[in-house]
Write an enzyme that holds these catalytic residues in place. Structure first.
Site, short mmCIF file in Angstrom:
data_model
loop_
_atom_site.label_atom_id
_atom_site.label_comp_id
_atom_site.label_asym_id
_atom_site.label_seq_id
_atom_site.Cartn_x
_atom_site.Cartn_y
_atom_site.Cartn_z
N GLU A 87 45.24 34.33 -0.93
CA GLU A 87 45.45 33.30 -2.12
C GLU A 87 44.26 34.40 -2.84
O GLU A 87 43.11 34.69 -2.36
CB GLU A 87 45.42 32.05 -2.10
CG GLU A 87 44.37 30.93 -2.43
CD GLU A 87 43.48 29.87 -2.57
OE1 GLU A 87 44.02 29.55 -0.85
OE2 GLU A 87 43.07 28.95 -3.99
N GLU B 253 42.30 29.68 8.16
CA GLU B 253 41.03 30.42 7.51
C GLU B 253 40.98 31.98 8.35
O GLU B 253 40.42 31.77 8.31
CB GLU B 253 40.77 29.81 6.34
CG GLU B 253 41.09 28.81 5.52
CD GLU B 253 40.67 29.05 4.57
OE1 GLU B 253 38.68 28.82 4.30
OE2 GLU B 253 41.05 27.04 3.57
N ASP C 139 44.00 21.30 3.32
CA ASP C 139 42.33 20.80 3.02
C ASP C 139 42.65 20.27 1.67
O ASP C 139 41.25 19.65 1.51
CB ASP C 139 41.35 22.04 3.94
CG ASP C 139 41.55 22.72 3.24
OD1 ASP C 139 42.18 23.11 2.42
OD2 ASP C 139 40.25 23.87 3.48
N SER C 140 43.13 20.96 0.71
CA SER C 140 42.89 20.80 -0.97
C SER C 140 43.12 19.07 -1.27
O SER C 140 42.92 18.41 -1.97
CB SER C 140 44.01 21.22 -1.96
OG SER C 140 44.86 21.66 -1.06
N LYS D 80 47.49 25.98 10.24
CA LYS D 80 47.36 27.21 8.92
C LYS D 80 45.86 27.00 9.22
O LYS D 80 45.14 26.24 8.92
CB LYS D 80 47.48 26.84 7.43
CG LYS D 80 46.95 27.95 6.50
CD LYS D 80 47.15 27.59 5.92
CE LYS D 80 46.62 26.65 4.47
NZ LYS D 80 45.25 26.82 3.71
N ASP E 207 46.89 21.99 8.00
CA ASP E 207 45.88 22.95 7.39
C ASP E 207 44.33 22.92 8.26
O ASP E 207 44.51 20.89 8.12
CB ASP E 207 45.27 22.82 6.25
CG ASP E 207 44.70 24.01 5.48
OD1 ASP E 207 44.68 24.68 6.12
OD2 ASP E 207 44.82 23.89 4.72
O1 KIV Z 1 44.39 23.20 1.16
C1 KIV Z 1 45.59 24.14 0.48
O2 KIV Z 1 46.12 23.52 -0.49
C2 KIV Z 1 46.24 25.32 0.32
C3 KIV Z 1 46.79 26.18 -0.01
C4 KIV Z 1 46.33 26.50 -1.85
C5 KIV Z 1 47.76 27.21 0.58
O3 KIV Z 1 45.30 25.62 1.48
#
Ligand code: KIV
Length: 303
Positions: free
Chosen positions: A188, A121, A51-52, A119, A90
């Site tokens: 992280e 959190e 989600d970055s 993924k 994510d």
């Molecule tokens: O969204 C992302 O890029 C992440 C990584 C930093 C693990 O969750």
């Protein structure tokens, strides 16, 4: 005709096997088709559509702004661009607030976008959710330590787990994620020794980012690695300086266009002049003198 792709995708079982063999795992974020192709060609086994994407690619101020629609769009592109890598989607903020929502949205990533895992959190707070998604047959990667979707609770990006209580909490989170059935977990911004201790106590791989070298693998944001942003976090290593390469390239292009040297003969297609003459009428290709040399037509000329 076979409907099977030529290269088989890696599965979570393959990743588990590499981990058991002591192989360190290299994971990178990917957000688009051409980058996914390159990372796949380079043999990166795990591609995370993080989600970055919101802050790195879409200009949002935080990951909290990222929607399911944003994520699905980018996951599809990465899946289309890769053949071998295991693609992890994510789950964005609030897309897994309840077990039912989590299963439904994780299902969208697998069924509609073609990802192989998701993924999400949270450690102890997300254990119930991880369990439900795994029970539905969807592989889950956990994410503990600094969790960007909780930035409004945490305050700012900082290393977590330095105090006795927070270190104990992180160890409990890691065990909770493992017991809930995750196949791996991201750590992280965790101190090196704590990340190493967690890694030694788990049966699943830990993937560190800003968590030192004692993790089972590492993940980095691709634009940090390639030097595409004006700034990169301390834990990133610049393997290339794409920002300078791109700036030089587009500045040269601009100068060539403005100076008239682009496109040149190699970038230009010509046709048979005789054909064009026929199309435009006899004499049409005889352009006459340069505009500056033309004799002005008298105002009373009979046109
Ligand atoms: O969204 C992302 O890029 C992440 C990584 C930093 C693990 O969750």
């Amino acid at each position: 005709m076979s409907t099977h792709p030529e290269v088989a995708r890696l599965s979570v079982t393959d990743i588990g096997r590499s981990y058991a063999d002591g192989q360190r795992i290299a994971m990178l974020t990917a957000y688009d088709h051409p980058t996914a192709r390159l990372l796949d060609e380079a043999g990166i086994p795990l591609l995370l559509v993080g989600d970055s994407v919101g802050t790195v690619m879409l200009g949002y101020d935080t990951e909290v702004r990222v929607s399911m629609a944003d994520m699905l769009h980018h996951v599809r592109a990465v899946v289309r661009g890769s053949q071998r890598a295991l693609v992890i989607a994510d789950m964005p903020f609030l897309s897994y607030a309840s077990p039912t929502e989590a299963v439904t949205n994780a299902g969208h990533f697998l069924r509609e976008a073609g990802a192989q895992a998701v993924k999400l959190e949270g450690g102890r707070r997300s254990a119930r959710i991880i369990e439900a998604v795994v029970k539905a047959g969807i592989p889950v990667m956990g994410h503990i330590g600094l969790t960007p979707q909780a930035i409004h609770q945490i305050g700012k990006r900082r290393v977590l787990g330095k105090t006795r209580d927070s270190a104990r909490g992180l160890l409990a989170d890691a065990l909770a994620v493992q017991e809930a059935g995750a196949f791996a977990t991201v750590l992280e911004l965790v101190p090196d020794q704590l990340a190493t201790a967690i890694t030694e106590r788990l049966r699943i791989p830990t993937i560190g980012i800003g968590a030192g070298s004692g993790c089972s693998g590492q993940v980095q944001v691709i634009t940090d690695l390639l030097g595409l942003g004006a700034w990169a976090p301390r834990h990133a290593r610049r393997y290339a300086d794409l920002r300078t390469i791109i700036l030089d390239a587009v500045t040269a292009y601009r100068s060539d266009v403005e100076g008239g040297s682009f496109p040149g003969p190699e970038q230009t297609v010509r046709m048979d002049d005789a054909v064009l003459a026929e199309v435009l009428g006899a004499g049409a290709l005889d352009r006459g003198p340069d505009p500056g040399e033309r004799t002005p037509i008298p105002l009373d000329a009979d046109l």
